[in-house]
Design a protein around this motif. Sequence first.
Motif, PDB file in Angstrom:
ATOM      1  N   ASP A  51       0.828  -1.361  -0.233  1.00  0.00           N
ATOM      2  CA  ASP A  51      -0.008   0.098   0.086  1.00  0.00           C
ATOM      3  C   ASP A  51       0.984   1.299  -0.068  1.00  0.00           C
ATOM      4  O   ASP A  51       1.740   1.667   0.904  1.00  0.00           O
ATOM      5  N   ASP A  52       0.682   2.165  -0.822  1.00  0.00           N
ATOM      6  CA  ASP A  52       1.410   3.484  -1.014  1.00  0.00           C
ATOM      7  C   ASP A  52       1.421   4.290  -0.052  1.00  0.00           C
ATOM      8  O   ASP A  52       1.942   5.173   0.406  1.00  0.00           O
ATOM      9  N   GLU A  53       0.090   4.334   0.511  1.00  0.00           N
ATOM     10  CA  GLU A  53      -0.342   5.271   1.809  1.00  0.00           C
ATOM     11  C   GLU A  53       0.537   5.065   2.864  1.00  0.00           C
ATOM     12  O   GLU A  53       0.596   6.041   3.547  1.00  0.00           O
ATOM     13  N   VAL A  54       1.360   3.991   2.945  1.00  0.00           N
ATOM     14  CA  VAL A  54       2.201   3.786   4.211  1.00  0.00           C
ATOM     15  C   VAL A  54       3.353   4.934   4.126  1.00  0.00           C
ATOM     16  O   VAL A  54       3.589   5.368   5.220  1.00  0.00           O
ATOM     17  N   TYR A  55       3.947   5.181   2.934  1.00  0.00           N
ATOM     18  CA  TYR A  55       5.135   5.892   2.737  1.00  0.00           C
ATOM     19  C   TYR A  55       4.991   7.031   1.910  1.00  0.00           C
ATOM     20  O   TYR A  55       5.950   7.776   1.474  1.00  0.00           O
ATOM     21  N   TRP A  56       3.870   7.274   1.181  1.00  0.00           N
ATOM     22  CA  TRP A  56       3.355   8.306  -0.037  1.00  0.00           C
ATOM     23  C   TRP A  56       2.444   9.212   0.266  1.00  0.00           C
ATOM     24  O   TRP A  56       1.615   8.435   1.003  1.00  0.00           O
ATOM     25  N   GLU A  57       2.272  10.463  -0.059  1.00  0.00           N
ATOM     26  CA  GLU A  57       1.164  11.145  -0.079  1.00  0.00           C
ATOM     27  C   GLU A  57       0.507  10.724  -1.396  1.00  0.00           C
ATOM     28  O   GLU A  57       0.740  11.104  -2.426  1.00  0.00           O
ATOM     29  N   VAL A  58      -0.729  10.361  -1.397  1.00  0.00           N
ATOM     30  CA  VAL A  58      -1.636   9.728  -2.271  1.00  0.00           C
ATOM     31  C   VAL A  58      -2.609  10.359  -2.630  1.00  0.00           C
ATOM     32  O   VAL A  58      -3.594  10.568  -1.545  1.00  0.00           O
ATOM     33  N   PRO A  59      -3.013  10.962  -3.782  1.00  0.00           N
ATOM     34  CA  PRO A  59      -4.090  11.757  -3.867  1.00  0.00           C
ATOM     35  C   PRO A  59      -5.293  10.862  -4.112  1.00  0.00           C
ATOM     36  O   PRO A  59      -5.199   9.695  -4.316  1.00  0.00           O
ATOM     37  N   GLU A  60      -6.317  11.430  -3.704  1.00  0.00           N
ATOM     38  CA  GLU A  60      -7.571  10.712  -3.526  1.00  0.00           C
ATOM     39  C   GLU A  60      -8.161  10.233  -5.030  1.00  0.00           C
ATOM     40  O   GLU A  60      -7.987  11.040  -6.029  1.00  0.00           O
ATOM     41  N   GLU A  61      -8.507   9.011  -5.008  1.00  0.00           N
ATOM     42  CA  GLU A  61      -9.035   8.568  -6.221  1.00  0.00           C
ATOM     43  C   GLU A  61     -10.575   8.975  -6.751  1.00  0.00           C
ATOM     44  O   GLU A  61     -11.468   9.261  -5.807  1.00  0.00           O
ATOM     45  N   GLU A  62     -10.628   9.271  -7.990  1.00  0.00           N
ATOM     46  CA  GLU A  62     -12.144   9.801  -8.429  1.00  0.00           C
ATOM     47  C   GLU A  62     -12.912   8.627  -8.287  1.00  0.00           C
ATOM     48  O   GLU A  62     -14.284   8.976  -7.993  1.00  0.00           O
ATOM     49  N   GLU A  63     -12.780   7.884  -8.516  1.00  0.00           N
ATOM     50  CA  GLU A  63     -13.878   6.380  -8.210  1.00  0.00           C
ATOM     51  C   GLU A  63     -13.108   5.179  -7.606  1.00  0.00           C
ATOM     52  O   GLU A  63     -11.684   5.119  -8.039  1.00  0.00           O
ATOM     53  N   THR A  64     -13.759   4.625  -7.079  1.00  0.00           N
ATOM     54  CA  THR A  64     -13.178   3.238  -6.308  1.00  0.00           C
ATOM     55  C   THR A  64     -13.394   1.982  -7.413  1.00  0.00           C
ATOM     56  O   THR A  64     -14.637   2.039  -7.905  1.00  0.00           O
ATOM     57  N   ILE A  65     -12.343   1.201  -7.547  1.00  0.00           N
ATOM     58  CA  ILE A  65     -12.308   0.112  -8.140  1.00  0.00           C
ATOM     59  C   ILE A  65     -13.203  -0.929  -7.406  1.00  0.00           C
ATOM     60  O   ILE A  65     -12.868  -1.333  -6.419  1.00  0.00           O
ATOM     61  N   PRO A  66     -14.268  -1.602  -8.127  1.00  0.00           N
ATOM     62  CA  PRO A  66     -15.220  -2.548  -7.367  1.00  0.00           C
ATOM     63  C   PRO A  66     -14.348  -3.569  -7.097  1.00  0.00           C
ATOM     64  O   PRO A  66     -13.587  -4.165  -7.858  1.00  0.00           O
ATOM     65  N   PRO A  67     -14.573  -4.542  -6.007  1.00  0.00           N
ATOM     66  CA  PRO A  67     -13.700  -5.449  -5.498  1.00  0.00           C
ATOM     67  C   PRO A  67     -13.723  -6.646  -6.442  1.00  0.00           C
ATOM     68  O   PRO A  67     -13.109  -7.397  -6.769  1.00  0.00           O
ATOM     69  N   VAL A  68     -14.883  -6.768  -7.405  1.00  0.00           N
ATOM     70  CA  VAL A  68     -15.187  -7.949  -8.378  1.00  0.00           C
ATOM     71  C   VAL A  68     -14.017  -7.765  -9.365  1.00  0.00           C
ATOM     72  O   VAL A  68     -13.866  -8.957 -10.108  1.00  0.00           O
ATOM     73  N   LEU A  69     -13.591  -6.580  -9.678  1.00  0.00           N
ATOM     74  CA  LEU A  69     -12.648  -6.414 -10.633  1.00  0.00           C
ATOM     75  C   LEU A  69     -10.968  -6.985 -10.147  1.00  0.00           C
ATOM     76  O   LEU A  69     -10.173  -6.657 -10.830  1.00  0.00           O
ATOM     77  N   GLU A  70     -11.120  -7.341  -9.159  1.00  0.00           N
ATOM     78  CA  GLU A  70      -9.670  -7.818  -8.280  1.00  0.00           C
ATOM     79  C   GLU A  70      -9.311  -9.281  -9.187  1.00  0.00           C
ATOM     80  O   GLU A  70      -9.861 -10.220  -8.651  1.00  0.00           O
ATOM     81  N   TYR A  71      -9.079  -9.126 -10.287  1.00  0.00           N
ATOM     82  CA  TYR A  71      -8.699 -10.334 -10.973  1.00  0.00           C
ATOM     83  C   TYR A  71      -7.517 -11.174 -11.041  1.00  0.00           C
ATOM     84  O   TYR A  71      -7.369 -12.273 -11.630  1.00  0.00           O
ATOM     85  N   ASN A  72      -6.529 -10.418 -10.752  1.00  0.00           N
ATOM     86  CA  ASN A  72      -5.160 -11.015 -11.034  1.00  0.00           C
ATOM     87  C   ASN A  72      -4.293 -10.877  -9.855  1.00  0.00           C
ATOM     88  O   ASN A  72      -4.374  -9.814  -9.210  1.00  0.00           O
ATOM     89  N   ASN A  73      -3.678 -11.827  -9.514  1.00  0.00           N
ATOM     90  CA  ASN A  73      -2.745 -11.992  -8.150  1.00  0.00           C
ATOM     91  C   ASN A  73      -1.353 -12.628  -8.638  1.00  0.00           C
ATOM     92  O   ASN A  73      -1.408 -13.525  -9.199  1.00  0.00           O
ATOM     93  N   HIS A  74      -0.383 -11.986  -8.333  1.00  0.00           N
ATOM     94  CA  HIS A  74       1.069 -12.506  -8.762  1.00  0.00           C
ATOM     95  C   HIS A  74       1.783 -13.319  -7.870  1.00  0.00           C
ATOM     96  O   HIS A  74       2.832 -14.032  -8.183  1.00  0.00           O
ATOM     97  N   MET A  75       1.166 -13.912  -6.751  1.00  0.00           N
ATOM     98  CA  MET A  75       1.688 -14.869  -5.653  1.00  0.00           C
ATOM     99  C   MET A  75       0.723 -15.849  -5.515  1.00  0.00           C
ATOM    100  O   MET A  75       1.126 -17.073  -5.426  1.00  0.00           O
ATOM    101  N   ILE A  76      -0.675 -15.678  -5.878  1.00  0.00           N
ATOM    102  CA  ILE A  76      -1.456 -16.782  -5.558  1.00  0.00           C
ATOM    103  C   ILE A  76      -2.168 -17.237  -6.825  1.00  0.00           C
ATOM    104  O   ILE A  76      -2.839 -16.428  -7.317  1.00  0.00           O
ATOM    105  N   HIS A  77      -2.076 -18.632  -7.026  1.00  0.00           N
ATOM    106  CA  HIS A  77      -2.594 -18.773  -8.500  1.00  0.00           C
ATOM    107  C   HIS A  77      -4.310 -18.610  -8.549  1.00  0.00           C
ATOM    108  O   HIS A  77      -4.820 -18.993  -7.500  1.00  0.00           O
ATOM    109  N   LYS A  78      -4.784 -17.946  -9.723  1.00  0.00           N
ATOM    110  CA  LYS A  78      -6.022 -17.438  -9.663  1.00  0.00           C
ATOM    111  C   LYS A  78      -7.098 -18.854  -9.726  1.00  0.00           C
ATOM    112  O   LYS A  78      -6.866 -19.847 -10.263  1.00  0.00           O
ATOM    113  N   HIS A  79      -8.242 -18.700  -9.150  1.00  0.00           N
ATOM    114  CA  HIS A  79      -9.354 -19.941  -9.126  1.00  0.00           C
ATOM    115  C   HIS A  79      -9.886 -19.802 -10.570  1.00  0.00           C
ATOM    116  O   HIS A  79      -9.855 -18.601 -11.280  1.00  0.00           O
TER     117      HIS A  79
END
Length: 488
Positions: free
Chosen positions: A447-475
């Motif tokens: 999470d960038d917010e730990v060490y960076w000033e992050v601007p507010e996002e105009e829109e939130t990405i819905p959780p359903v679009l969390e489609y890809n993960n570099h560590m855990i093989h996708k279902h």
Amino acid sequence: MGNCCNSVVNFFGRQKNTNVRVSLPAVCFVWQIAMIVLFGVFIRYDEESDAHWVEFKQENNITSDIENDFYFRYPSFQDVHVMIFVGFGFLMTFLKRYSFGGVGFNFLIASFGLQWALLMQGWFHSLDPATGKIYIGVESLINADFCCAGSLIAYGALLGKVSPVQLMVVTLFGITLFAVEEYIILDLLHCKDAGGSMVIHAFGGYYGLAISWVLYRPNLHQSKRLNGSVYHSDMFAMIGTLFLWMFWPSFNSAITDHGDGQHRAAINTYLALASSVLTTVAISSMSQKRGKLDMVHIQNATLAGGVAMGTAAEFMITPYGSLIVGFCTGIISTFGYLFVTPCLENSLKLQDTCGVHNLHAAPGMLGGFIGAIVAAAASESVYSKEGLINTFDFEGEFANRSPGTQGGFQAAGVCVAIAFGLVGGAIVGFILRFPIWGDPADDNCFDDEVYWEVPEEEETIPPVLEYNNHMIHKHQDISESNFSVEQS
């Protein structure tokens, strides 16, 4: 004894404090001042960048400024420099909420690392015993970038899990270890490794993996929601892939001898990279039930051919041999992302964020052994007598070395690189376990917010679009209907 053990556990398990307002500026200021002092004491321009170049030309019967090494090396330096800062930086922007950290911390540690590398490599390779000075030119800058690459590769395994102060420590020790293992492999063992399969990729990969293993986070699943990509973050990472892919022939040929060796290194790398793209796409498609491609594989495994061709790039491996190397490493790297990365986490408790084992460590090791085999098979009928001497530098104390012996030393060089990476990484990992570096808690990683000033996002990405993960093989059993929009 029990109280002592409990005290140690409590010390290392203290609550995380990510406030680096004092530690990060202190490290940056103190270390940069140290660089200024050390450069003032040791670093000087070499004869081709000094104002005495005019006299040097006359003394050495050089008729034109175009013969200055700058004009031969600077185009390659530009390409390598872009790879270090743009290629590696953007390749690490795949995480949905860690793009600032990926490209920003890459910028930070490379900028520090190249200064420390000029000193460390200078002390080992070009210190003038008569004057006690290190003389640098454009080739020194290329080698410094190479030296930084090892630490940037290690950063890939730690991405999102460490603080910028820890990354500076990783770079300080990484550059130091790199300079030592490079001196042993290239000078003492007299190995050839133009593109750094051994000294850069194998070392950097296993260095990062060892650190990550020591810094294992048992509760990292608490940050699982951020340990993945979204559509736009994968596109930014693909920019890094394309820069790396395009300039890798320059990377592998940048410091080879002018002439046929440099020409051959660029050709061999060019072909290996092209071949690895096709096999990566093939395996990625085969691994999915409906033949869809995984962007993780395309971003990373397509580069494996360039990594594996690093050692043998300037050898007479033949064009079809280069294609075979790319063909095989594309398959191996993609299978690594599919099966090895999950296995490393589940069995060895090794959390490899970017999968550097599959892109750098394993292909680098394979590239080193490929170089050993090709060197051992070298003959005068293929290279010519002069070509053999020129390619492997069989001169001076190494004039009587045979190709077979050279192959044995090349294989030994691979082992040295891996040993330095694993042992050095384990020691550095233990140092980084001390709770003084401002690293994030397990539920606050990626999470960038730990060490960076992050601007507010105009829109939130819905959780359903969390489609890809570099560590855990996708279902793979999620039906397409979950992502469809109902027509009215």
